[in-house]
Write an enzyme that holds these catalytic residues in place. Structure first.
Site, PDB file in Angstrom:
ATOM      1  N   GLU A  73      -9.741  -2.039   5.525  1.00 60.80           N
ATOM      2  CA  GLU A  73     -10.379  -1.708   6.793  1.00 60.80           C
ATOM      3  C   GLU A  73     -11.640  -2.561   6.991  1.00 60.80           C
ATOM      4  OE1 GLU A  73      -8.572  -0.271   8.626  1.00 60.80           O
ATOM      5  OE2 GLU A  73      -7.884   1.723   8.053  1.00 60.80           O
ATOM      6  N   ASP A  99       0.811  -1.211   0.000  1.00 56.82           N
ATOM      7  CA  ASP A  99       0.000   0.000   0.000  1.00 56.82           C
ATOM      8  C   ASP A  99       0.850   1.269   0.000  1.00 56.82           C
ATOM      9  OD1 ASP A  99       0.919  -0.531   2.581  1.00 56.82           O
ATOM     10  OD2 ASP A  99      -1.055  -1.065   3.328  1.00 56.82           O
ATOM     11  N   HIS A 159      -7.195  -5.072  10.340  1.00 60.33           N
ATOM     12  CA  HIS A 159      -6.967  -4.948   8.893  1.00 60.33           C
ATOM     13  C   HIS A 159      -5.661  -5.612   8.452  1.00 60.33           C
ATOM     14  CE1 HIS A 159      -4.850  -0.756   9.475  1.00 60.33           C
ATOM     15  NE2 HIS A 159      -3.944  -1.718   9.431  1.00 60.33           N
ATOM     16  N   ASP A 173      -7.538  -2.762  14.322  1.00 67.33           N
ATOM     17  CA  ASP A 173      -8.918  -3.054  13.894  1.00 67.33           C
ATOM     18  C   ASP A 173      -8.986  -4.320  13.028  1.00 67.33           C
ATOM     19  OD1 ASP A 173      -7.814  -2.243  11.478  1.00 67.33           O
ATOM     20  OD2 ASP A 173      -9.158  -0.538  11.184  1.00 67.33           O
TER      21      ASP A 173
END
Ligand code: F6R
Length: 267
Positions: free
Chosen positions: A143, A67, A138, A136
């Site tokens: 997400e 990313d 990910h 979270d």
């Protein structure tokens, strides 16, 4: 999933580095999928050491990063291209032309993301994808709520990720809100995956990813569908695993097989 728990992040990173190195040695023309963030730093440090002291050769390795933040030039200290150059590429003998980090400044993102996927295919696919995990749950910037079939695309960072990454930018306000990221579907196509996590703040996400249901609300849980995932943990990140003892038993069994010992008793 093979869950490997070591006492410290250092020991787990060394273990992961040996796993990466064995692939690079066995298949010198290999394709590595790479991650950024705090988690893989010790792994990259160990790979650099192996290159410098043991001659680990990356000259024919190709890499694709997961990313990149939208809007950051490669020269920005928090861009993932800068991170990779500084923490790995400049210190090993990989040919920079064979390293790929998504372009966060592409003008036509739809077209660019398709091109990124095509480049992975043209190089024969990713042999080993290195992954961290967000608090979270990910992987990459997929997400909660990301489709488990998603491909490389733009994604809006979740508030939790913005908060987590504020430490790198000197405040939440300065964290970019958009990123180009490989999709969960893209990651699942890698031949092997290595998921790393350290520290108690990752314990809940790891328990959900490894032992919870497969759900788009915890995109790392999609790795349960993958055929070859190694999970490298320290004691902190393994703290909430319900089946911890079993994973240790599996490790013992692997070690026995590796040393050719096939009996469970001591004699
Ligand atoms: C980074 C990436 C992210 C991180 C994750 C954990 O390329 O894809 O998914 O792996 O946010 O970040 P750290 O390692 O900083 O805790």
């Amino acid at each position: 999933m093979r869950v490997i728990v070591e006492k410290t992040p250092e020991a787990a990173s060394q273990r992961a580095a040996r796993y990466v190195a064995s692939l690079v040695r066995e298949k010198p023309i290999c394709v590595l999928g790479l991650a950024t963030g705090g988690t893989p730093l010790k792994l990259y440090g160990e790979l650099i050491r192996m290159h410098q002291e043991e001659g680990l050769d990356f000259s024919r390795t190709t890499s694709f990063n997961l990313d990149e933040y939208v809007g950051l030039p490669p020269t920005h200290e928090q861009s993932y291209r800068y991170f990779m150059q500084h923490n790995l590429f400049d210190k090993i003998n990989i040919d920079v032309r064979n390293t790929h980090v998504p372009d966060g400044r592409a003008l036509d993102f739809d077209k660019y993301c398709e091109h990124y996927e095509q480049m992975i295919v043209d190089n024969g696919g990713i042999d080993l994808q290195i992954l961290g995990i967000g608090t979270d749950g990910h992987i990459a910037f997929n997400e909660p709520g990301s489709s488990l079939g998603s491909r490389t695309r733009l994604k809006t960072l979740a508030p939790e990720t913005v908060k987590d990454n504020a430490r790198f930018f000197g405040g939440e306000k300065l964290v970019p809100r958009l990123a180009v990221t490989m999709g969960v579907g893209t990651i699942l196509e890698s031949k092997k995956c290595a998921l790393l996590a350290f520290g108690e703040n990752k314990a809940e996400a790891i328990a959900l990813a490894v032992e919870g249901p497969v759900t788009a609300q915890v995109t790392a849980s999609a790795l349960q569908m993958h055929r070859e995932v190694h999970v490298f943990l320290d004691e902190g990140s393994a703290a909430h695993l319900a089946r911890r003892e079993y994973y240790d038993e599996v490790e013992k069994a692997h070690q026995m097989l590796e040393t050719g010992k096939l009996s469970w008793t001591d004699d």
